[in-house]
Scaffold this motif. Sequence first.
Motif, mmCIF file in Angstrom:
data_model
loop_
_atom_site.group_PDB
_atom_site.id
_atom_site.type_symbol
_atom_site.label_atom_id
_atom_site.label_comp_id
_atom_site.label_asym_id
_atom_site.label_seq_id
_atom_site.Cartn_x
_atom_site.Cartn_y
_atom_site.Cartn_z
ATOM 1 N N ARG A 120 -17.804 -6.810 -2.847
ATOM 2 C CA ARG A 120 -17.553 -5.546 -3.544
ATOM 3 C C ARG A 120 -16.729 -4.601 -2.693
ATOM 4 O O ARG A 120 -15.933 -3.800 -3.219
ATOM 5 C CB ARG A 120 -18.885 -4.911 -3.930
ATOM 6 N N HIS A 149 -13.091 -5.573 -3.138
ATOM 7 C CA HIS A 149 -12.597 -5.130 -4.434
ATOM 8 C C HIS A 149 -12.419 -3.606 -4.468
ATOM 9 O O HIS A 149 -11.484 -3.102 -5.116
ATOM 10 C CB HIS A 149 -13.560 -5.563 -5.536
ATOM 11 N N LEU A 191 -6.718 -10.340 -1.400
ATOM 12 C CA LEU A 191 -8.048 -10.404 -2.012
ATOM 13 C C LEU A 191 -8.409 -11.836 -2.367
ATOM 14 O O LEU A 191 -9.562 -12.269 -2.183
ATOM 15 C CB LEU A 191 -8.073 -9.520 -3.255
#
Length: 513
Positions: free
Chosen positions: A183, A186, A469
């Motif tokens: 998380r 992100h 990512l």
Amino acid sequence: MRPIPRRLRLDLMKGLSEKRKLQRAVRCCRTAIFGVLLAAPVFAAPPPQPTFSLHDGELLDYVQRVLAASDETLAMREDLTLSQLSLQNEQQRFRTVVRPIANLAVDSSTRPRTGLEFSRHTRLGIDLSAGYATDGFGNGASARSFARLGIPLFQRFGRDINELPLTKAELQQRRRELDYDRRLQHLIADAVKNHIGLVLAIELEQQAEYALSRAAKHTQAATARQRVGLISKVDVHRAELSRLDREQAYELARYSSELKREEYAELARLQPGSITPPENLPALSLTPGPGFLPAQRAEWHIQRLDERSALLDLQASKRRMRPDLKLEVAWLGTDYGSGFESYARDQSDVYLSLRLDSDLNFASKRRAVAAQEIAYQRLRRNGRTLERRLAREVRQATANVETLARRLTLAAMRREEAEKAQKVSLVRFERGIASNLDVVDAEAALAEAELGELQAAAGHLSAIIELALARGELSLPWLQRALAEHDPGHQTQPVATPLKQENHGYGERLAAN
């Protein structure tokens, strides 16, 4: 009336022709001067170019602000704290527990009772407890000491079954940390994209405003020329339509810019009026990394932890098929003397019992084992699918970066050609060679080319973030290096994740190990 001599008539006609030539020349010069004066504001300033910052610290500042104060950050901290509390509770299972014994109710048949008990549950499943209790006070008091030993025989004996709650709590804690890292990456990606989106919206608003000013000046020039009869009314209408199109595009760009400002401030929990909008698109350098491994992604580790947890549940359900038989040994000593003075005269009793706590409903237990087996096999199948998906995401992200890099190069070339075409169309229109429609088309093509270059630049930066990512290496240190490598002379202070100082991406951890 005498006729004009032929020689005189020829001289008059020659003089009239020279006069007409002179008038035509004066008219052309006046038209040229008037057109240059009207078209001069169009060439007053060059069109703005997409700007790229080499010393851009505001992106790091914004990302750090998001990681420190956003709502997502607070939720991540709370989840991590709750998981740590659960783990600490499970770690208390194998420690000695002290329980006071106190019953101060007094009536005709009950005497006050006080005492202390020490109990412990071992990792093998053996329960140990010992203590003492005193009934009454004074000379009529009696003291009693006791000890108990409980040994499970088949179902609950062994470290694997007794440490199962602790092991699952540790797996859950590790899973929370991995999910936190996922998380966090992100969130960094969202912050960078927010920054890029706001810069792009501001640049588009400025480009739309400049295109509107060009269209307005051209409409004024067309109107002035139509008044002197140099162009038709249709050309003026075309110029006005072009101006209206540019005005509509400007209004849309301004509205989009306001929305992006709101999103930019909301993610970092800031007031929209208190922020200074960024001015330039950041410049990120993409450093080719080693071959991708699924272990670089947090999702891969989370999947492995889920598989291990499901396997432990399957093994525990198979253990429950065994009989839950427990052997208990208890020792009880009593003293009927006054206080503790006659402790040596205690009368001791030993109790031995064998207790069966399981039922004979084996059908439901077999169904539970079958359900756990299905869940475990499904997780393993999902793990193989996850590995293929992670590798595919990296391939697609890499291809997207390469495609958008080529698109950015072509967009820059297209914008340069549109600038040249717009300048040539204005010169031809000023000399009366081209029509007003050519100028309108050239202005529209230039505005579209400028917009395309800005969008291509922002898309390329977003694709770089998506690739980092997908590779599992997006972090604040990676972002700092990506900004600094574009300008080797620019040195920035090392930054660390505010929530977790050791977060450097899974690829870097794997290489370090």
